[in-house]
Write an enzyme that holds these catalytic residues in place. Structure first.
Site, PDB file in Angstrom:
ATOM      1  CD1 TRP A 127      64.310 -39.562  -0.622  1.00  0.00           C
ATOM      2  CD2 TRP A 127      66.416 -39.778   0.114  1.00  0.00           C
ATOM      3  NE1 TRP A 127      64.559 -40.904  -0.417  1.00  0.00           N
ATOM      4  CE2 TRP A 127      65.841 -41.063   0.040  1.00  0.00           C
ATOM      5  CE3 TRP A 127      67.730 -39.664   0.556  1.00  0.00           C
ATOM      6  CZ2 TRP A 127      66.520 -42.217   0.384  1.00  0.00           C
ATOM      7  CZ3 TRP A 127      68.421 -40.810   0.892  1.00  0.00           C
ATOM      8  CH2 TRP A 127      67.823 -42.076   0.807  1.00  0.00           C
ATOM      9  CG  ASP A 207      72.262 -38.032  -2.242  1.00  0.00           C
ATOM     10  OD1 ASP A 207      72.668 -39.008  -2.894  1.00  0.00           O
ATOM     11  OD2 ASP A 207      71.183 -38.038  -1.607  1.00  0.00           O
ATOM     12  CB  ALA A 209      70.225 -40.591  -5.938  1.00  0.00           C
ATOM     13  CE  LYS A 242      65.704 -44.403  -7.257  1.00  0.00           C
ATOM     14  NZ  LYS A 242      66.575 -43.911  -6.252  1.00  0.00           N
TER      15      LYS A 242
END
Ligand code: PMP
Length: 391
Positions: A127, A207, A209, A242
Site C-alpha cells: 500500500w 496491518d 485492513a 472496508k
C-alpha cells in the site's frame, strides 16, 4: 515563507477519480478506487450499520469528549472478532481507537520509533501509504519482494527479512487481502513466519485492513493469531473501513501485545501522548456505530451476512476472470487464488493508458485493479479490452 514549499505530486488515485468523473462514455469501468461495489456498482451503507446509527441517534445523550483512546466499548467489542475467543492473551493485549487504519499504522510506526525502531522491513509492492508514513515519521524502509511472478507469495523473502532483521528493526506485514496484489501467505507460510518471528529480534507490525473480505473472519486472521501466539510483543493496526463499509467515517484501532500485562500502562501512556499530539481523539461516530453492531447479536449476525455476500461476490468475479484463462499476454488464472479487493495485472503503463483512452477502463498505473469494479455486465468487455491492448 510558504512560497518555499515545493509542489508535491497529486495522489495518483485521486487524480484518476477526477478523470473518471469527467469521462462521459456510458460504458466506462472504474477499477481504480479501493472501495467495495455491488453488482450495480454501488457502495451502500451496511444495513446493520444503518440500524446501529438509528439507535445511536435515539440513545446518544452527549457528545462531550472521550479521550485519546476513543470508544473503548468499540475497541474491546472488536477483539474477539480479530483475535479469537481467547484472544486477550492473558491480559497482554490492549487497544485504542484511531482515525481509520491509516491512523493506526501511523501511531504504530511512531510508537515503534519511540521504542528505538530505526528501520522497518516491508514487502514491495505495498500500500503506497506505508512508505509515505515511514518517510514522514522518519523511519527507514527496507524492501523485500512480496510476490513471485507466478502470482504466489515470496515466502523465502519475508522469512529472510525476519531472520536477518536486527534489534531496533520491525517487519510490517499485511494480515490478509494484500494491497495491491491480493497475494496472501498460505497457513503453512504463516506458521513459518510465526516461528521466524519467535527467533527474531524484530518487532512484528501487522496491518489488518480487510478482515473477512478474503475467506472469512477467522480464516483471514490466521496469520495474525499465529504470530501473536509466538511472539512477546507486536503492534496491530486494524481498519473497520472496508469490512463495515465505513470508509469516510474513519474507523480503526491500534492494538498492542506486550511481553507482560504490567508493561501495558507505560506503552499505553506513550500511545496516548502520541495520539494527543497528532489528533487528540479519534472521530466518534463510526466506532460507536460498530460498537452498537458488535454488542447486539442480531446486528452482528446481520453484519456477518452482509460481509459474506460481499466476499462471495468478489470470489465470483475472481472465478469468472480466472475462467477466461488468457487475455492477450495476461494469464488470469492466478486471480482465483488471490484475495480481497485487489489484484495486480502485469500490464505496462502504456497499456494502462490505452485501456483508459481507447476502452474507458480506469485502473492504477501500477496495474492494480479493484475486482469489485467488475460484474456480469462489464466483465466480458474488460477481458476483451485487456486482450486487445496486450495481445
Ligand atoms: N492498510 C492497508 C493495507 C490499506 O489498504 C488501507 C486502506 N486502503 C489501510 C491500511 C487504511 O485504511 P483506512 O481507510 O481505514 O485508513
Amino acid at each position: 515563507m510558504l512560497d518555499r514549499l515545493e509542489p508535491q505530486a497529486p495522489d495518483a488515485l485521486l487524480a484518476l477519480i477526477k478523470l473518471y468523473a469527467g469521462d462521459d462514455r456510458a460504458d466506462k469501468i472504474d477499477l481504480g478506487v479501493g472501495v467495495y461495489r455491488t453488482d450495480d456498482g454501488e457502495t451502500p451503507v451496511f444495513a446493520a450499520i444503518k440500524q446501529a446509527e438509528a439507535r445511536l441517534l435515539e440513545e446518544q445523550d452527549s457528545k462531550s469528549y472521550l479521550g485519546p483512546e476513543g470508544d473503548m466499548g468499540f475497541v474491546n467489542a472488536l477483539m474477539p472478532h480479530a483475535f479469537g475467543r481467547d484472544g486477550a492473551m492473558g491480559g497482554r493485549l490492549e487497544g485504542m481507537q484511531t482515525p481509520g487504519g491509516t491512523g493506526a499504522v501511523r501511531l504504530a510506526v511512531a510508537a515503534a520509533q519511540r521504542a528505538g525502531v530505526a528501520r522497518v522491513h516491508l514487502g514491495a509492492p505495498s500500500w503506497p501509504n506505508h512508505a509515505q508514513i515511514l518517510a514522514d515519521v522518519g523511519v527507514e524502509a527496507a524492501n523485500f519482494d512480496h510476490a513471485n511472478a507466478d502470482g504466489t507469495a515470496n515466502a523465502e523473502a519475508v522469512l529472510t527479512a525476519i531472520r536477518e532483521a536486527g534489534a531496533n528493526e520491525a517487519v510490517l506485514l499485511h494480515g490478509c487481502c494484500h494491497n495491491p496484489t491480493g497475494i496472501d501467505y498460505t497457513p503453512e507460510e504463516w506458521d513459518a513466519i510465526a516461528e521466524a518471528f519467535a527467533d527474531s529480534a524484530a518487532l512484528p507490525i501487522l496491518d489488518l485492513a480487510y478482515q473477512g473480505l478474503g475467506h472469512g473472519m477467522d480464516e483471514d486472521a490466521y496469520g495474525l493469531r499465529r504470530v501473536l501466539a509466538a511472539v512477546p510483543e507486536a503492534l496491530i493496526a486494524y481498519s473497520c473501513d472496508k469490512n463495515f463499509g465505513m470508509y469516510r467515517d474513519r474507523v480503526g484501532a491500534l492494538y498492542v501485545l506486550a511481553s507482560e500485562a504490567g508493561q501495558l500502562p507505560v506503552i499505553q501512556s506513550n500511545l496516548n501522548a502520541l495520539a494527543r499530539a497528532a489528533w487528540s481523539m479519534p472521530p466518534d461516530h463510526g466506532g460507536a456505530a460498530v460498537r452498537v453492531v458488535l454488542r447486539d447479536p442480531d446486528l452482528t449476525a446481520l453484519w456477518l451476512e452482509e460481509l459474506d455476500t460481499m466476499r462471495a461476490r468478489m470470489r465470483q468475479v475472481r472465478e469468472r476472470l480466472a475462467g477466461a484463462g488468457q487475455a492477450g499476454s495476461i494469464d488470469l488464472a492466478p486471480l482465483a487464488r488471490q484475495n480481497g479487493l485487489f489484484s495486480m495485472l502485469p500490464v505496462t503503463k502504456d497499456q494502462v493508458e490505452r485501456l483508459r483512452t481507447e476502452h474507458a477502463i480506469y485502473m492504477a498505473g501500477s496495474g492494480r485493479i479493484n475486482v469489485a469494479g467488475l460484474h456480469k455486465g462489464n466483465i466480458d468487455r474488460f477481458v476483451e479490452a485487456l486482450s486487445a491492448v496486450t495481445g
